[in-house]
Design an enzyme around this catalytic site. Structure first.
Site, PDB file in Angstrom:
ATOM      1  N   HIS A 116       0.457  -1.164   0.057  1.00  0.00           N
ATOM      2  CA  HIS A 116       0.482   0.367  -0.084  1.00  0.00           C
ATOM      3  C   HIS A 116       1.148   1.116  -0.134  1.00  0.00           C
ATOM      4  O   HIS A 116       0.992   1.914   1.247  1.00  0.00           O
ATOM      5  CB  HIS A 116      -0.937  -0.064   1.613  1.00  0.00           C
ATOM      6  CG  HIS A 116      -2.430  -0.739   0.609  1.00  0.00           C
ATOM      7  ND1 HIS A 116      -2.838  -1.228   2.019  1.00  0.00           N
ATOM      8  CD2 HIS A 116      -2.938  -1.429   0.047  1.00  0.00           C
ATOM      9  CE1 HIS A 116      -4.037  -2.856   1.406  1.00  0.00           C
ATOM     10  NE2 HIS A 116      -4.199  -2.138   0.550  1.00  0.00           N
ATOM     11  N   HIS A 168      -0.222  -9.169   1.100  1.00  0.00           N
ATOM     12  CA  HIS A 168      -0.779  -9.066   1.804  1.00  0.00           C
ATOM     13  C   HIS A 168      -1.863 -10.073   1.896  1.00  0.00           C
ATOM     14  O   HIS A 168      -2.992 -11.213   2.840  1.00  0.00           O
ATOM     15  CB  HIS A 168      -2.672  -8.065   1.523  1.00  0.00           C
ATOM     16  CG  HIS A 168      -2.036  -6.861   1.143  1.00  0.00           C
ATOM     17  ND1 HIS A 168      -2.046  -6.642   0.245  1.00  0.00           N
ATOM     18  CD2 HIS A 168      -1.836  -5.682   1.984  1.00  0.00           C
ATOM     19  CE1 HIS A 168      -0.811  -4.788  -0.310  1.00  0.00           C
ATOM     20  NE2 HIS A 168      -1.556  -5.175   1.200  1.00  0.00           N
ATOM     21  N   CYS A 194       3.144 -12.174   2.555  1.00  0.00           N
ATOM     22  CA  CYS A 194       4.664 -11.818   4.118  1.00  0.00           C
ATOM     23  C   CYS A 194       4.036 -13.173   4.940  1.00  0.00           C
ATOM     24  O   CYS A 194       3.010 -13.384   5.078  1.00  0.00           O
ATOM     25  CB  CYS A 194       3.821 -10.928   4.406  1.00  0.00           C
ATOM     26  SG  CYS A 194       5.015 -10.165   6.192  1.00  0.00           S
ATOM     27  N   HIS A 241     -10.045  -4.545   4.084  1.00  0.00           N
ATOM     28  CA  HIS A 241      -8.763  -4.392   4.015  1.00  0.00           C
ATOM     29  C   HIS A 241      -8.607  -6.032   3.410  1.00  0.00           C
ATOM     30  O   HIS A 241      -8.512  -6.753   3.388  1.00  0.00           O
ATOM     31  CB  HIS A 241      -7.297  -4.210   5.672  1.00  0.00           C
ATOM     32  CG  HIS A 241      -6.088  -4.200   5.068  1.00  0.00           C
ATOM     33  ND1 HIS A 241      -5.265  -4.297   4.948  1.00  0.00           N
ATOM     34  CD2 HIS A 241      -5.343  -3.288   5.025  1.00  0.00           C
ATOM     35  CE1 HIS A 241      -4.553  -4.715   4.925  1.00  0.00           C
ATOM     36  NE2 HIS A 241      -3.681  -3.234   4.579  1.00  0.00           N
ATOM     37  N   GLU A 245      -6.096  -7.655   3.652  1.00  0.00           N
ATOM     38  CA  GLU A 245      -5.333  -8.560   4.630  1.00  0.00           C
ATOM     39  C   GLU A 245      -6.716  -9.364   5.272  1.00  0.00           C
ATOM     40  O   GLU A 245      -6.696 -10.349   5.303  1.00  0.00           O
ATOM     41  CB  GLU A 245      -4.619  -8.599   5.136  1.00  0.00           C
ATOM     42  CG  GLU A 245      -3.773  -9.313   6.440  1.00  0.00           C
ATOM     43  CD  GLU A 245      -2.912  -8.436   7.270  1.00  0.00           C
ATOM     44  OE1 GLU A 245      -2.704  -9.370   8.588  1.00  0.00           O
ATOM     45  OE2 GLU A 245      -2.212  -7.963   7.718  1.00  0.00           O
ATOM     46  N   SER A 271      -2.663   0.047   5.745  1.00  0.00           N
ATOM     47  CA  SER A 271      -2.881   0.300   7.689  1.00  0.00           C
ATOM     48  C   SER A 271      -1.824   0.071   8.582  1.00  0.00           C
ATOM     49  O   SER A 271      -2.208   1.807   9.767  1.00  0.00           O
ATOM     50  CB  SER A 271      -3.476  -0.982   7.224  1.00  0.00           C
ATOM     51  OG  SER A 271      -3.721  -1.228   9.009  1.00  0.00           O
ATOM     52  N   ASN A 272      -0.797   0.203   8.612  1.00  0.00           N
ATOM     53  CA  ASN A 272       0.408   1.129   9.204  1.00  0.00           C
ATOM     54  C   ASN A 272       0.364   1.803   9.573  1.00  0.00           C
ATOM     55  O   ASN A 272       1.087   2.061  10.407  1.00  0.00           O
ATOM     56  CB  ASN A 272       1.600  -0.275   9.224  1.00  0.00           C
ATOM     57  CG  ASN A 272       2.885   0.039   7.761  1.00  0.00           C
ATOM     58  OD1 ASN A 272       3.079   0.851   7.898  1.00  0.00           O
ATOM     59  ND2 ASN A 272       1.994   0.078   7.016  1.00  0.00           N
ATOM     60  N   SER A 312       5.784   0.257   3.815  1.00  0.00           N
ATOM     61  CA  SER A 312       5.771   0.053   2.529  1.00  0.00           C
ATOM     62  C   SER A 312       6.095   1.266   2.517  1.00  0.00           C
ATOM     63  O   SER A 312       5.556   1.217   0.917  1.00  0.00           O
ATOM     64  CB  SER A 312       4.084  -0.298   2.548  1.00  0.00           C
ATOM     65  OG  SER A 312       3.161   0.531   2.739  1.00  0.00           O
TER      66      SER A 312
END
Length: 306
Positions: A42, A75, A97, A125, A127, A224-225, A267
């Site tokens: 992302h 993801h 991942c 999302h 993931e 997200s992170n 990312s």
């Protein structure tokens, strides 16, 4: 402004570096085009760069020419989507991942007779969509969601909780505590699902927040992170903003700022951070640059056969 403090660790995690290296090797070996089921990571800069190199992002494997190279993003995907791809005449490369794969494996293990699984994550999302496709789960996004759970709907003997890998550590802790209060017998995996990189970057930005008047988090809106880094900084009392470039910051934000903090999502290529620093140095003269390093990351994930 007198000082800029760079959080460390910041930027790309081992899962992102692995996915990018997989695509790079695939392009070298097979040439363009390479198809990917979703944005590889992302970050708009990365996605646009890959597009220029001949990477095509497609959620419809059935529409891709037979014999093409098709790659799963970092993801991960659901078993149903994986089966769709296998039914097509495509050469599959899996860049999921390993820490996401770990959560998928836990879901399979927990999906035993008479079990109920709560999954903490953000609806929509990729993931979350992939993990929740592994088995039946109940999505929980907040402590408020826990309060709404009707105990009469859950008769399972075994109750488990799993989480998305890129969540807020503090918020997830609160949600798990609420679940444990409601379901004292609930079980969690032996190792936490939130990945090391997410945890480390949130820890660094919390310390950064104690030193800075303003924090800039470099990252894309759909990361997200990166969004969780902004939240972690704000929870720690700092003013923070998510940006892709310096132009995204209103000039008024720098008023009375003496110490500026900078971090970046997992990312985000380091080149974007350095570009931001270079632009700030042009805007403000005689800035002192410092690093706030809380630990060194040495995690490397092995590559699959390309």
């Amino acid at each position: 402004m007198k000082q800029i403090i760079l959080a460390a660790p910041r930027g790309p995690c081992a899962g992102v570096n692995r996915a990018l290296e997989i695509v790079e090797q695939a392009l070298q070996k097979y040439g363009a085009p390479i198809y990917v089921n979703h944005e590889l990571v992302h970050n708009r800069y990365v996605v646009e760069d890959l597009t220029r190199q001949g990477v095509i992002f497609s959620r419809e494997p059935e529409s891709i020419p037979a014999g093409s190279i098709y790659l799963f993003s970092a993801h991960g995907v659901s078993p149903t989507f994986r089966a769709r791809v296998k039914n097509c005449d495509l050469h599959l490369i899996d860049a999921t991942c390993p820490l996401v794969t770990k959560v998928h494996d836990e879901a399979k293990k927990f999906a035993v007779h008479d079990s109920y699984i709560f999954f903490i994550g953000h609806r929509g999302h990729p993931e979350v969509e992939g993990t929740m496709g592994v088995t039946k789960m109940h999505l929980v996004e907040s402590v408020a969601d826990v309060a709404k759970i009707d105990l009469k709907d859950i008769s399972a003997e075994n109750i488990f909780v799993l989480t998305q890998t890129t969540l807020s550590v503090d918020e997830t802790t609160d949600i798990i505590a609420a679940l444990k209060h409601k379901f004292p017998q609930i079980k969690t995996p032996p190792a936490k699902d939130i990945c090391y990189a997410t945890t480390n970057r949130q820890k660094a930005i919390k310390e950064l927040a104690q030193l800075c008047d303003l924090i800039l988090v470099v990252g894309s809106r759909n990361s997200s992170n990166s969004n969780r880094l902004v939240e972690a900084a704000e929870r720690s009392g700092a003013k923070a903003i998510l940006i892709e470039k310096l132009a995204d910051v209103p000039e008024s934000y720098f008023t009375n700022v003496k110490t500026l903090g900078v971090s970046s999502g997992a990312s985000v290529p380091e080149v974007l951070v350095q570009q931001l620093i270079s632009e700030l140095q042009k805007m403000f003269s005689d800035i002192e640059i410092q690093n706030l390093e809380i630990l060194k990351e040495k995690v490397i994930f092995a590559l699959p056969t390309i």
